[in-house]
Design an enzyme around this catalytic site. Structure first.
Site, short mmCIF file in Angstrom:
data_model
loop_
_atom_site.label_atom_id
_atom_site.label_comp_id
_atom_site.label_asym_id
_atom_site.label_seq_id
_atom_site.Cartn_x
_atom_site.Cartn_y
_atom_site.Cartn_z
N GLU A 1 99.44 -27.20 69.97
CA GLU A 1 99.50 -26.35 71.19
C GLU A 1 100.39 -26.89 71.97
O GLU A 1 100.25 -28.25 72.46
CB GLU A 1 98.10 -26.29 71.70
CG GLU A 1 96.98 -25.57 70.92
CD GLU A 1 95.73 -25.71 71.61
OE1 GLU A 1 95.75 -25.88 72.83
OE2 GLU A 1 94.58 -25.58 70.98
N CYS B 1 98.83 -25.09 80.48
CA CYS B 1 99.90 -24.38 79.77
C CYS B 1 100.05 -22.75 79.93
O CYS B 1 100.84 -22.25 79.51
CB CYS B 1 99.78 -24.90 78.18
SG CYS B 1 98.13 -24.44 77.43
#
Length: 484
Positions: A252, A286
């Site tokens: 990720e 994020c």
């Protein structure tokens, strides 16, 4: 957490150093008050890391021998223990990371909901029987645990990100070594210690340290899979090393997420959703919305509405009542935000509000940056191109649907995006054309508890970290043929 009560050991299975003068330590200060030392932690040596690898291999043998239902029952008990400790866990998260206490509590709640969803998926994950071509034969697709999994997690979500890795990896029968961020280890250590007496010894271990410790573990040929959340640059390094060893990696990475706002009927609802998605965790997430692409007809009222919302936020210490904007977690991250905003200005971006460091009255020595609005229609401007990872929104305007989608896709990232529109045709087109792993229509970028959390392009590699497909990463597939 005080210096005399905080844990000094790296992996829980290793003895605590008796003499601080002989140990390598990390000293952490409160990001809302840099004069206040929060804790000191011992860091692992290369020898410690090797010892934990050996212990994890032993733990894997015992853990993988259990059935999936036995494992999930034990993991459910572990989650209950974490839940019972939630208030102290939230406080430690806020002290080290800086986010408001309400956000820490919400993070724990979401983490546990996701984890319990994953246990449900794990109980159904496994073999599949298919008909064979020969009478009396049975064809079976088997799934087996990989072995020892290395989980490397960042500082912005100290509970959510570790549990997203630990629960599916453990449920499928792997042993896990957790290497949390050196900036927020308290939550990870509490989570791991909560497993003591529930999980078999050495099934779950933890190693504290900085990048050198992670590099040692990553390079080991005793690691069977690596799950990493962090920056693209670090992800590339880990991927290169793992590739040399033919070790599978799930990553990720970053995001530069856009929200398209059409000429919608309920502009206020859209701006509320965008503000929440952009400013949670002071923008240090994020999935934060960092670009807002506005239809020309609503550009001016949207700018005014967003400025009002950002200016109404209350910066301060995370434990202080009424704080709605916490500090930036590290000095290095604050320096990066300042640098990128200045670079954006020099490249033509207009600062509409904010754009500078803050010294709130309640936390004059803290690492704060003002909630900021920049305006730039140039996709090459740093404000539109770089992941600032702070409380900064960049506004652009568009006239046509083609232009809106082109601006949204004008980035190397592909994590998440949102579109606010009353037009079904535009919404459906966005679902087909937005180049992101997650797409939201008429709400912010918060993912649901049972949906894949997945990025494409420079935002991710491998399966998502939530959802049924996650379990495939932590297992190997085998074709078995049995003659009758």
């Amino acid at each position: 957490m005080t210096l005399d009560t905080m844990p000094q050991s790296c992996p829980p299975t290793l003895p605590a150093p008796q003499d601080w003068s002989g140990a390598s330590t990390i000293e952490l200060t409160d990001p809302a008050d840099r004069k206040r030392t929060m804790a000191r932690y011992a860091t692992a040596t290369t020898a410690d890391a090797q010892r934990v690898l050996d212990l994890a291999r032993q733990g894997f043998a015992a853990w993988s021998a259990l059935t999936v239902n036995q494992r999930c029952d034990l993991l459910a008990s572990w989650l209950l223990r974490i839940e019972a400790d939630a208030e102290q866990l939230a406080g430690e998260m806020t002290d080290e990371q800086g986010k408001p206490l309400a956000e820490s509590r919400a993070e724990i709640g979401k983490s546990l909901r996701e984890a319990r969803q994953m246990l449900g998926f794990a109980r159904q994950h496994g073999g599949q029987t298919l008909p064979g071509r020969t009478p009396g034969w049975t064809n079976t697709i088997l799934r087996r645990p990989r072995g020892v999994v290395l989980a490397i997690t960042p500082w912005n979500f100290p509970v959510l990100t570790p549990l997203r890795k630990l629960v599916p990896a453990l449920a499928t029968g792997n042993a896990v070594i957790l290497k949390p961020s050196e900036y927020t280890p308290a939550a990870a250590m509490r989570i791991v210690r909560a497993a003591e007496g529930i999980l078999p010894e050495n099934t779950l271990t933890l190693v504290n340290g900085a990048g050198d410790v992670a590099a040692t573990l990553t390079a080991s040929r005793n690691i069977d899979a690596i799950s990493f959340t962090g920056s693209v640059a670090t992800g590339r390094k880990i991927g290169a090393v793992a590739g040399e060893n033919l070790v599978p990696v799930s990553m990720e990475l970053g995001g530069k997420n856009a929200a398209i706002v059409d000429d919608v009927a309920d502009l206020d609802a859209a701006l509320d959703a965008i503000t929440g998605a952009a400013m949670q965790c002071a923008g240090q997430r994020c999935t934060a919305i960092s670009r807002v692409i506005l239809h020309d007809a609503i550009f001016e009222p949207a700018c005014k509405g967003l400025a009002e919302r950002l200016n109404s936020l209350t910066p301060g210490p995370g434990r202080a009542e009424g704080t709605t904007l916490g500090p930036i977690t590290t000095q290095a991250q604050l320096d990066r935000i300042i640098h990128l905003v200045r670079a954006a200005e020099l490249d033509g971006a207009e600062v509409l509000t904010g754009g500078h460091r803050l010294s709130p009255e309640a936390a004059p020595d803290g690492l704060f940056f003002a909630p900021s609005l920049l305006a730039s229609n140039d996709p090459r401007n740093p404000a539109n191109r770089e992941e600032i990872f702070g409380p900064v929104l960049t506004l652009s305007r568009y006239h046509t649907d083609d232009e809106a989608l082109s601006l949204a896709n004008a980035t190397r990232y592909g994590l998440t995006s949102a579109i606010f529109t009353d037009r079904l045709d535009f919404a459906n087109r966005a679902l087909r054309e937005l180049q992101t792993g997650m797409i939201h229509v008429n709400h912010g970028t918060a993912p649901d508890d049972n949906m894949p959390f997945v990025g494409i392009r420079d935002s991710g590699l491998g399966t998502g970290s939530v959802g049924p497909s996650t379990l495939d990463f932590y297992t190997t597939e085998h074709a078995a043929y049995t003659a009758g």
